[in-house]
Design a protein around this motif. Sequence first.
Motif, PDB file in Angstrom:
ATOM      1  N   VAL A  18      23.226  33.821  19.630  1.00 23.87           N
ATOM      2  CA  VAL A  18      21.859  33.866  19.109  1.00 23.87           C
ATOM      3  C   VAL A  18      20.903  34.322  20.208  1.00 23.87           C
ATOM      4  O   VAL A  18      20.035  35.185  19.989  1.00 23.87           O
ATOM      5  N   VAL A  19      21.074  33.764  21.391  1.00 27.93           N
ATOM      6  CA  VAL A  19      20.225  34.144  22.525  1.00 27.93           C
ATOM      7  C   VAL A  19      20.482  35.591  22.920  1.00 27.93           C
ATOM      8  O   VAL A  19      19.544  36.361  23.183  1.00 27.93           O
ATOM      9  N   MET A  20      21.746  35.992  22.966  1.00 29.44           N
ATOM     10  CA  MET A  20      22.085  37.356  23.365  1.00 29.44           C
ATOM     11  C   MET A  20      21.450  38.379  22.432  1.00 29.44           C
ATOM     12  O   MET A  20      20.874  39.377  22.881  1.00 29.44           O
ATOM     13  N   HIS A  21      21.548  38.143  21.130  1.00 23.17           N
ATOM     14  CA  HIS A  21      20.980  39.106  20.179  1.00 23.17           C
ATOM     15  C   HIS A  21      19.459  39.064  20.180  1.00 23.17           C
ATOM     16  O   HIS A  21      18.805  40.105  20.010  1.00 23.17           O
ATOM     17  N   ARG A  22      18.878  37.891  20.384  1.00 26.30           N
ATOM     18  CA  ARG A  22      17.416  37.796  20.464  1.00 26.30           C
ATOM     19  C   ARG A  22      16.895  38.591  21.664  1.00 26.30           C
ATOM     20  O   ARG A  22      15.912  39.325  21.560  1.00 26.30           O
ATOM     21  N   LEU A  82      29.744  23.609  27.114  1.00 32.34           N
ATOM     22  CA  LEU A  82      28.772  24.702  27.061  1.00 32.34           C
ATOM     23  C   LEU A  82      29.436  26.071  27.133  1.00 32.34           C
ATOM     24  O   LEU A  82      28.779  27.087  26.885  1.00 32.34           O
ATOM     25  N   PHE A  83      30.733  26.109  27.466  1.00 27.16           N
ATOM     26  CA  PHE A  83      31.411  27.385  27.673  1.00 27.16           C
ATOM     27  C   PHE A  83      32.572  27.601  26.704  1.00 27.16           C
ATOM     28  O   PHE A  83      33.369  28.516  26.911  1.00 27.16           O
ATOM     29  N   THR A  84      32.689  26.777  25.676  1.00 24.02           N
ATOM     30  CA  THR A  84      33.789  26.937  24.726  1.00 24.02           C
ATOM     31  C   THR A  84      33.557  28.161  23.845  1.00 24.02           C
ATOM     32  O   THR A  84      32.410  28.574  23.629  1.00 24.02           O
ATOM     33  N   PRO A  85      34.639  28.742  23.312  1.00 22.64           N
ATOM     34  CA  PRO A  85      34.473  29.900  22.420  1.00 22.64           C
ATOM     35  C   PRO A  85      33.545  29.611  21.244  1.00 22.64           C
ATOM     36  O   PRO A  85      32.732  30.467  20.868  1.00 22.64           O
ATOM     37  N   LYS A  86      33.641  28.420  20.659  1.00 20.52           N
ATOM     38  CA  LYS A  86      32.789  28.077  19.522  1.00 20.52           C
ATOM     39  C   LYS A  86      31.317  28.050  19.931  1.00 20.52           C
ATOM     40  O   LYS A  86      30.448  28.578  19.226  1.00 20.52           O
ATOM     41  N   THR A  87      31.026  27.446  21.090  1.00 20.15           N
ATOM     42  CA  THR A  87      29.642  27.373  21.556  1.00 20.15           C
ATOM     43  C   THR A  87      29.095  28.765  21.865  1.00 20.15           C
ATOM     44  O   THR A  87      27.934  29.065  21.565  1.00 20.15           O
ATOM     45  N   ILE A  88      29.926  29.604  22.440  1.00 15.04           N
ATOM     46  CA  ILE A  88      29.482  30.966  22.757  1.00 15.04           C
ATOM     47  C   ILE A  88      29.064  31.694  21.486  1.00 15.04           C
ATOM     48  O   ILE A  88      28.004  32.333  21.431  1.00 15.04           O
ATOM     49  N   VAL A  89      29.896  31.596  20.446  1.00 12.49           N
ATOM     50  CA  VAL A  89      29.630  32.339  19.208  1.00 12.49           C
ATOM     51  C   VAL A  89      28.482  31.721  18.408  1.00 12.49           C
ATOM     52  O   VAL A  89      27.594  32.429  17.922  1.00 12.49           O
ATOM     53  N   THR A  90      28.483  30.393  18.287  1.00  9.17           N
ATOM     54  CA  THR A  90      27.493  29.751  17.415  1.00  9.17           C
ATOM     55  C   THR A  90      26.137  29.530  18.076  1.00  9.17           C
ATOM     56  O   THR A  90      25.122  29.420  17.395  1.00  9.17           O
ATOM     57  N   LEU A 137      17.024  45.427  32.850  1.00  9.41           N
ATOM     58  CA  LEU A 137      17.380  45.057  31.474  1.00  9.41           C
ATOM     59  C   LEU A 137      18.568  44.104  31.464  1.00  9.41           C
ATOM     60  O   LEU A 137      18.567  43.093  30.753  1.00  9.41           O
ATOM     61  N   SER A 138      19.591  44.424  32.250  1.00  7.15           N
ATOM     62  CA  SER A 138      20.781  43.575  32.275  1.00  7.15           C
ATOM     63  C   SER A 138      20.478  42.219  32.897  1.00  7.15           C
ATOM     64  O   SER A 138      21.038  41.197  32.488  1.00  7.15           O
ATOM     65  N   PHE A 139      19.577  42.197  33.878  1.00  3.91           N
ATOM     66  CA  PHE A 139      19.214  40.921  34.504  1.00  3.91           C
ATOM     67  C   PHE A 139      18.479  40.031  33.516  1.00  3.91           C
ATOM     68  O   PHE A 139      18.684  38.811  33.491  1.00  3.91           O
ATOM     69  N   GLN A 140      17.635  40.628  32.669  1.00  2.00           N
ATOM     70  CA  GLN A 140      16.933  39.820  31.672  1.00  2.00           C
ATOM     71  C   GLN A 140      17.924  39.178  30.709  1.00  2.00           C
ATOM     72  O   GLN A 140      17.777  38.008  30.342  1.00  2.00           O
ATOM     73  N   MET A 141      18.941  39.922  30.301  1.00  2.00           N
ATOM     74  CA  MET A 141      19.979  39.355  29.441  1.00  2.00           C
ATOM     75  C   MET A 141      20.668  38.183  30.133  1.00  2.00           C
ATOM     76  O   MET A 141      20.828  37.091  29.567  1.00  2.00           O
ATOM     77  N   ALA A 142      21.063  38.385  31.382  1.00  5.40           N
ATOM     78  CA  ALA A 142      21.771  37.338  32.114  1.00  5.40           C
ATOM     79  C   ALA A 142      20.902  36.109  32.324  1.00  5.40           C
ATOM     80  O   ALA A 142      21.373  34.966  32.210  1.00  5.40           O
ATOM     81  N   VAL A 143      19.624  36.313  32.634  1.00  2.09           N
ATOM     82  CA  VAL A 143      18.712  35.191  32.850  1.00  2.09           C
ATOM     83  C   VAL A 143      18.518  34.397  31.563  1.00  2.09           C
ATOM     84  O   VAL A 143      18.560  33.160  31.562  1.00  2.09           O
ATOM     85  N   ASP A 144      18.309  35.080  30.453  1.00  2.00           N
ATOM     86  CA  ASP A 144      18.048  34.384  29.190  1.00  2.00           C
ATOM     87  C   ASP A 144      19.230  33.516  28.771  1.00  2.00           C
ATOM     88  O   ASP A 144      19.055  32.372  28.325  1.00  2.00           O
ATOM     89  N   VAL A 145      20.439  34.050  28.914  1.00  5.35           N
ATOM     90  CA  VAL A 145      21.621  33.292  28.501  1.00  5.35           C
ATOM     91  C   VAL A 145      21.871  32.127  29.450  1.00  5.35           C
ATOM     92  O   VAL A 145      22.134  30.998  29.020  1.00  5.35           O
ATOM     93  N   THR A 146      21.772  32.375  30.749  1.00  8.73           N
ATOM     94  CA  THR A 146      21.980  31.303  31.715  1.00  8.73           C
ATOM     95  C   THR A 146      20.922  30.224  31.563  1.00  8.73           C
ATOM     96  O   THR A 146      21.212  29.028  31.695  1.00  8.73           O
ATOM     97  N   GLU A 177      28.223  38.605  26.823  1.00  5.30           N
ATOM     98  CA  GLU A 177      26.917  39.203  27.131  1.00  5.30           C
ATOM     99  C   GLU A 177      27.055  40.705  27.308  1.00  5.30           C
ATOM    100  O   GLU A 177      26.278  41.494  26.748  1.00  5.30           O
ATOM    101  N   THR A 178      28.018  41.092  28.118  1.00  5.01           N
ATOM    102  CA  THR A 178      28.218  42.507  28.420  1.00  5.01           C
ATOM    103  C   THR A 178      28.606  43.279  27.165  1.00  5.01           C
ATOM    104  O   THR A 178      28.093  44.381  26.913  1.00  5.01           O
ATOM    105  N   ARG A 179      29.503  42.705  26.382  1.00  2.32           N
ATOM    106  CA  ARG A 179      29.975  43.388  25.172  1.00  2.32           C
ATOM    107  C   ARG A 179      28.822  43.634  24.202  1.00  2.32           C
ATOM    108  O   ARG A 179      28.652  44.746  23.680  1.00  2.32           O
ATOM    109  N   ILE A 180      28.004  42.617  23.972  1.00  7.49           N
ATOM    110  CA  ILE A 180      26.894  42.746  23.029  1.00  7.49           C
ATOM    111  C   ILE A 180      25.816  43.681  23.576  1.00  7.49           C
ATOM    112  O   ILE A 180      25.275  44.522  22.842  1.00  7.49           O
TER     113      ILE A 180
END
Length: 395
Positions: free
Chosen positions: A102-106, A90-98, A126-135, A352-355
């Motif tokens: 999608v969740v981060m941009h949504r 769940l934490f591999t570079p490929k999984t993060i990107v693919t 705002l930042s907490f919502q991003m973190a919650v959605d991805v987690t 998450e932070t970068r996006i």
Amino acid sequence: MNAEIAQTACPHAGRDDRKSARIAAANLAPQAGSRVVGSFALGRDVLRSPKVRQAGAHADDTNITNPDEVSFFFLDGDLHRKRRAAVAGLFTPKTIVTRHHVVMHRTMDQLVARLREGKPLPLDELSFQMAVDVTAEIVGLTDSDSNANLARRVKAVLDSSLDRRPGWLGNLIFNAKMLLRVGRFYRNDMAPAIAARRKQPRDDVISFMVSENYSRKAMIMECLSYGGAGMMTTREFIVMAAWHLFDKPDLRDRYLTGGEADQSAILEEILRLEPVASMLHRRAVEPQPGVMEDGEVLCVSIREANVDEAITGPCPFELDPDRAKRMKVVGPYMSFGDGPHRCPGAQVALHETRIFLDRMFRLPGIRLVSEPKIIWNSFIQGYELRGALVACDPA
């Protein structure tokens, strides 16, 4: 070579770009009786040693006599490795990107739409919502009535866990609050997700726990551990990084014109200076000559290790995005820990932070309406940032 660079005098003596240094210096409290380790090299040796076990408030209060009832965050040795390996994909570079991008941009589409209304909004929310959605995507908490309600319920549980008063009355109030809020979280967020995974498993933590027949208690512990590790810390770092970029126009311009590698270097350098976690405790279960004695508790000071000139070179308190490349250091120094317990979601948090920051700082007229207030959370021994408001020109 690093030692030679470290001996070079800093041309900007006295400059300190850290925003959290003063409050940390005034409030940091290593475990009583522990030996503080500030050297980067020695701290890394301690964290990588197979002869230590976790210590500190969380670990010392966790009963591991029944490992099936304990989150893998608090386990050591083979039990920790096996449980961690089961979800490593769940934490591999490929999984993060693919998948996670999608969740981060949504989520950012939704947050940008709110900001484009032109009203000042709390940056930490705002930042907490991003973190919650991805987690939530990683854990499998995707069957709630809404992501906003999930975020509120998770925040209520995590806030309760940090608000414990001494004495029998404090314990009574704490237990009552936790029972109520955890029950609400389980009923509205976990139970629907578990039921869905029993019918159709997915690639997430809850599906793994269902397949392994975890008890309800074990599932709650694991989900809340991910919540604390993946949501709270990311929320604070996004706000801290944004604060630095708002304060430094040249750095912000570089962030917006540079590529992903340059953006990551900027964020990792900010995190080196402003680690959300300040210290890690380990208890020696065997002696290791030159490192520790049997039974000794060591407190690895992340803040001190991250400004150790033997690894940073000169001017360790300056925000210098080119430092890691110059010093041939990979990653944000000790900010995500090291060894077998290094934060598994480190790269997820950085993405998450970068996006988040890339999308937010491209909004027309984006501005910091009010700066955050730095407060200290003595329970987790880390900073929190509250009260920052951001706004942009209305659409």
